[in-house]
Design an enzyme around this catalytic site. Structure first.
Site, PDB file in Angstrom:
ATOM      1  N   TYR A  91       3.710   3.820  -1.320  1.00  0.00           N
ATOM      2  CA  TYR A  91       3.564   3.338  -0.340  1.00  0.00           C
ATOM      3  C   TYR A  91       2.979   4.726   0.531  1.00  0.00           C
ATOM      4  O   TYR A  91       2.638   5.435   0.741  1.00  0.00           O
ATOM      5  CB  TYR A  91       5.039   3.213   0.631  1.00  0.00           C
ATOM      6  N   SER A 146       7.940   4.244  -6.881  1.00  0.00           N
ATOM      7  CA  SER A 146       8.242   3.487  -5.497  1.00  0.00           C
ATOM      8  C   SER A 146       7.895   2.201  -4.553  1.00  0.00           C
ATOM      9  O   SER A 146       7.935   1.880  -4.872  1.00  0.00           O
ATOM     10  CB  SER A 146       7.658   4.727  -4.486  1.00  0.00           C
ATOM     11  N   GLN A 147       6.398   2.251  -4.258  1.00  0.00           N
ATOM     12  CA  GLN A 147       5.875   1.036  -3.717  1.00  0.00           C
ATOM     13  C   GLN A 147       5.665   0.158  -5.247  1.00  0.00           C
ATOM     14  O   GLN A 147       5.703  -0.549  -5.246  1.00  0.00           O
ATOM     15  CB  GLN A 147       4.778   1.410  -2.710  1.00  0.00           C
ATOM     16  N   ASP A 185      17.867  10.385  -3.351  1.00  0.00           N
ATOM     17  CA  ASP A 185      16.874   8.950  -2.899  1.00  0.00           C
ATOM     18  C   ASP A 185      17.271   8.471  -1.713  1.00  0.00           C
ATOM     19  O   ASP A 185      18.364   7.624  -1.376  1.00  0.00           O
ATOM     20  CB  ASP A 185      16.272   8.014  -4.391  1.00  0.00           C
ATOM     21  N   HIS A 204      13.783  11.279  -3.683  1.00  0.00           N
ATOM     22  CA  HIS A 204      12.100  10.677  -3.899  1.00  0.00           C
ATOM     23  C   HIS A 204      11.347  10.827  -5.073  1.00  0.00           C
ATOM     24  O   HIS A 204      11.054   9.419  -5.422  1.00  0.00           O
ATOM     25  CB  HIS A 204      12.204   9.432  -2.391  1.00  0.00           C
TER      26      HIS A 204
END
Length: 323
Positions: free
Chosen positions: A92, A186-187, A272, A302
């Site tokens: 992200y 992540s994203q 996370d 994360h």
């Protein structure tokens, strides 16, 4: 940060209710068909870099709406026959970055295609792909852009770009189109899950601490951005909850996971707060393919396993691409 979500035993059996609307598959079939009405027009321009071990190409191809999307293709130097490929999606806020940031998979003997993320690229790594589509009122960030209508939602464009990235990688003569894996963190992990649910013939998918999963739970469980953008939008747009979550249901990783059959390697971190572990396990436990595993990092946030997860992927992905 101590553990805040379900216990590991509960995570391993957690299966949230699927939220896919009745027209979910039709929505995506039409979206991708419309994108493919545009010529892919994938162009690969050699990049002059002082490396002797890799060849790097600046990529441009047509994504959603025919909009130009950038990327990198990195090949082992002197490649003269098609190689299996790893297609990677970015976290992200980040963009494709600079080409020297992406040498790992070429060093392992694979073609490596990195997709830029439209409208992003000013948070952590630079990007080069604009998003020419406007938005109704939204919370700063990307999570609520177009949230009033799934046809206008930001991630409709991104997921379509991501499928077309696989098309673009496969179009290169030095890529073996029959042996492609997708990955991202992540994203990028959430995009990986979406692509695995939309492209049926992938050899492998490796989502790392994936975002964009189990939206309703995430938005009510963590105060950390980016999921917090949804809550802040709904704080201002009182009464819009069901409309917003209906839009998000077309983009939820749990719904794509239920359609994904490629072998998969996930990762989750139990501390996370950005992508709570239950949202990751929700997608993992719904994964339709039977060959699946998940690495769990008990005391990590994360960052997940970081280089340890990279090492796990370097052990796992080649076994699926070299067959």
């Amino acid at each position: 940060m101590p553990h805040f979500d379900l216990s590991l035993d509960a995570l391993r059996t957690y299966q949230p209710e699927l939220t896919a609307p009745d027209d979910f598959d039709t929505f995506w079939e039409k979206t991708l068909a419309e994108a493919r009405e545009h010529d892919l027009d994938a162009r690969f321009e050699p990049v002059d870099v002082p490396y002797t071990a890799v060849d790097i190409f600046d990529v441009t191809y047509a994504g959603f709406g025919g909009h130009p999307v950038k990327g990198w293709l990195v090949l082992p130097a002197g490649t003269n026959e098609p190689l299996p490929a790893v297609v990677q999606y970015i976290g992200y806020g980040g963009g494709r970055g600079l080409p020297h940031s992406h040498l790992q998979w070429a060093a392992a003997g694979f073609a490596h295609f990195v997709m830029d993320t439209r409208g992003q690229g000013s948070g952590g790594s630079v990007g080069d792909t604009p998003d020419p589509v406007g938005s109704t009122p939204s919370q700063p960030g990307f999570m609520t852009r177009g949230i009033q209508d799934p046809h206008e939602y930001y991630y409709r464009r991104v997921y379509t770009d991501a499928v077309r990235a696989v098309d673009a990688a496969r179009s290169h003569p030095l890529v073996d189109a029959s042996r492609v894996a997708v990955t991202g963190g992540s994203q990028g992990g959430g995009i990986t899950i979406a692509v695995a649910g939309l492209v049926p013939d992938l050899k492998a998918a490796a989502p790392d601490v994936p975002f964009l999963c189990d939206f309703r739970r995430a938005a009510t469980l963590t105060e950390r951005h980016p999921y917090r953008e949804i809550a802040l939008y709904l704080k201002a747009h009182i009464g819009e909850d069901e409309r917003a979550f209906r839009t998000l249901s077309y983009f939820d990783g749990i719904n794509f996971a239920a359609r994904a059959t490629a072998p998969t390697l996930f990762s989750a971190a139990l501390e996370d707060l950005t992508c709570p572990p239950s949202t990751v396990f929700g997608a993992y436990n719904h994964w339709a393919g039977t060959e699946k595993s998940i690495e769990v990092y008990a005391f990590n946030d994360h960052e997940g396993g970081g280089p340890f997860q990279q090492a796990a992927q370097l052990r796992w992905i080649p076994g699926h691409l070299r067959v």
